[in-house]
Design an enzyme around this catalytic site. Structure first.
Site: not given
Length: 467
Positions: A34, A38, A40, A42, A144, A185-186, A446
């Protein structure tokens, strides 16, 4: 009318990965998106842009406070916020173009518009030009994703009262930032703006930060953030925000009830979680059932209550994580091809990309106690890790939880620099049912921070070497 083996609605990490895997398996695939780009949430307004700003703000902080003690003297750094936002946008553009390339490479058709299910085998796509087309397909996958959860009575305008979307594109650094919600997120976005100069206060309804993470980890991490300058009001709720003045005035009440107080802020960030995105998809009309939390109801093979319609990612049950959606996308495509697709939900890592980072995989102590599982604990602090000492970045620790009878590793939790990278050796070990002894006996290079993981595994058997 175009005919496909699979149409995926949504091109976030779950959707585009599902489409690619299906194409690899020989299916004719189309994706419906929509938005103009492309990737989304993220790639466009979530994971990737936030990491760009976290990195840029961390570099600003390092230049201003850490370089001098290493003998690297530079003049005081200045913020060029438009340039920083451009840096963020370049990262978004690069990733979005990468997904576009992958669609072409795998011969996946991209259909721009809002998808709506008309029933088994039919998807209606409404374009921005008002035109609609119907796409015929053997299978449909809903990918979605999710949308920001709203707080009743507080309207998000993405200017002064913002969601994570608006917080990624502020035009200036707020003097005072009030964050509603002490989740991942906060705390990440709070870290960005705090480093750039904002005074940050976090209000959380629960009596702790990072709900769902190991309690000991959350407590130590909260102390680290408070040392950095974060202020927390736990067991509290924001009941309203007065927007009439030049400065916002938030009303805060104890979660358990009691006298209210007010706090002034230039920007209020509302991040109380996310909700599945199901609006306008025609699910009810098609007979696709939702659960009591508004998520699409699926069985163990991602099938919904309607034949030929499947769902993955944030829109179904489980943690709302991009990598969980990706794994489900692969598994769903493989199942559609008659293969044995599978997701191990017990081994899905989670990371908070602050400084230091917090990472986790498997069970927390609280979950093991609740399940009545007898377990042993091995812990190792980064104060005793050689590389962390020489870098002077010794905050945090590694915790390994193992079954008391079998020694099988049940959970690993890390607070520290690069914790998000270190967690994956634990994930691989747990996928193979490995024990703390297996981890302890594995030779680690190490000096590395990852030696702390080995030492924590040794500590399960009370034989850590450097502590």
């Amino acid at each position: 009318m175009a005919t496909y083996d699979l149409v995926v609605i949504g091109t976030g990490p779950g959707g585009y990965v599902c489409a690619i895997r299906a194409a690899q398996l020989g299916m004719k695939v189309a994706v419906v998106e929509k938005n103009a780009t492309l990737g989304g949430t993220c790639l466009n307004i979530g994971c990737m842009p936030s990491k760009a700003l976290l990195y840029a703000s961390e570099m600003f902080e390092e230049a201003g406070h850490s370089l001098a003690k290493m003998g690297v003297n530079v003049s005081a750094p200045k913020i060029d916020l438009p340039a920083m936002m451009n840096f963020k946008q370049q990262g978004i553009d690069g990733n979005v173009k990468g997904v576009e390339f992958l669609m072409k490479k795998n011969k996946i058709d991209v259909i721009h518009g809002k998808g709506k299910i008309l029933g088994t085998g039919k998807v209606e796509v409404s374009g921005s030009d008002g035109k609609t087309q119907t796409v015929e397909t053997k299978n449909i996958v809903l990918a979605t994703g999710s949308d920001v959860a709203r707080l009743k009575g507080i309207e998000i305008d993405e200017k002064r009262i913002v969601s994570s979307t608006g917080a990624l594109s502020l035009e200036k650094v707020p003097s005072k930032l009030l964050i509603v919600g002490a989740g991942v997120i906060g705390l990440e976005l709070g870290s960005v703006w705090h480093r750039l100069g904002a005074q940050v206060t976090v209000v959380e309804f629960l009596d702790r930060i990072l709900p769902g993470m190991d309690g000991e980890v959350a407590k130590q991490f909260q102390r680290i953030l408070e040392k950095q300058g974060f202020a927390f009001k736990l067991g509290a709720k924001v009941t309203g925000v007065d927007t009439s003045g030049k400065t916002l005035v938030a009303t805060i009440e104890p979660a358990a009830g009691g006298a209210s107080e007010t706090l002034e802020a230039d920007v209020v960030l509302v991040c109380i979680g996310r909700v599945p995105y199901t609006d306008g998809l025609g699910l009810k009309e098609a007979g696709v059932a939702l659960d009591n939390r508004g998520r699409v109801q699926t069985d163990s093979h991602f099938a919904t209550t309607v034949k030929g319609i499947y769902a993955i990612g944030d829109v179904i049950a489980g943690p709302m994580l991009a990598h969980k959606a990706e794994d489900e996308g692969v598994a769903c495509a493989e199942l559609l091809a008659g293969q044995a697709g599978h997701v191990n939900y017990d081994v899905i890592p989670g990371v908070v990309y602050t400084t230091p980072e917090v990472s986790s995989v498997g069970k927390t102590e609280e979950e093991l106690k609740q399940a009545g599982i007898d377990y042993t604990v091995g812990k190792f602090p980064f104060t005793a890790n050689g590389r962390s000492k020489v870098y002077q970045t010794t905050e945090g620790f590694v915790k390994v939880l193992a079954d008391a009878k079998t020694d099988r590793v049940l959970g690993v939790h890390i607070v520290g620099r690069e914790a998000g990278e270190m967690i994956h050796e634990a994930a691989v070990l747990m996928e193979f049912g490995g024990s703390a002894e297996d981890l302890a006996r594995t030779c680690h290079a190490h000096p590395t921070r990852s030696e702390a993981v080995k030492e924590a595994a040794l500590a399960v058997g009370k034989r850590a070497i450097h502590m």
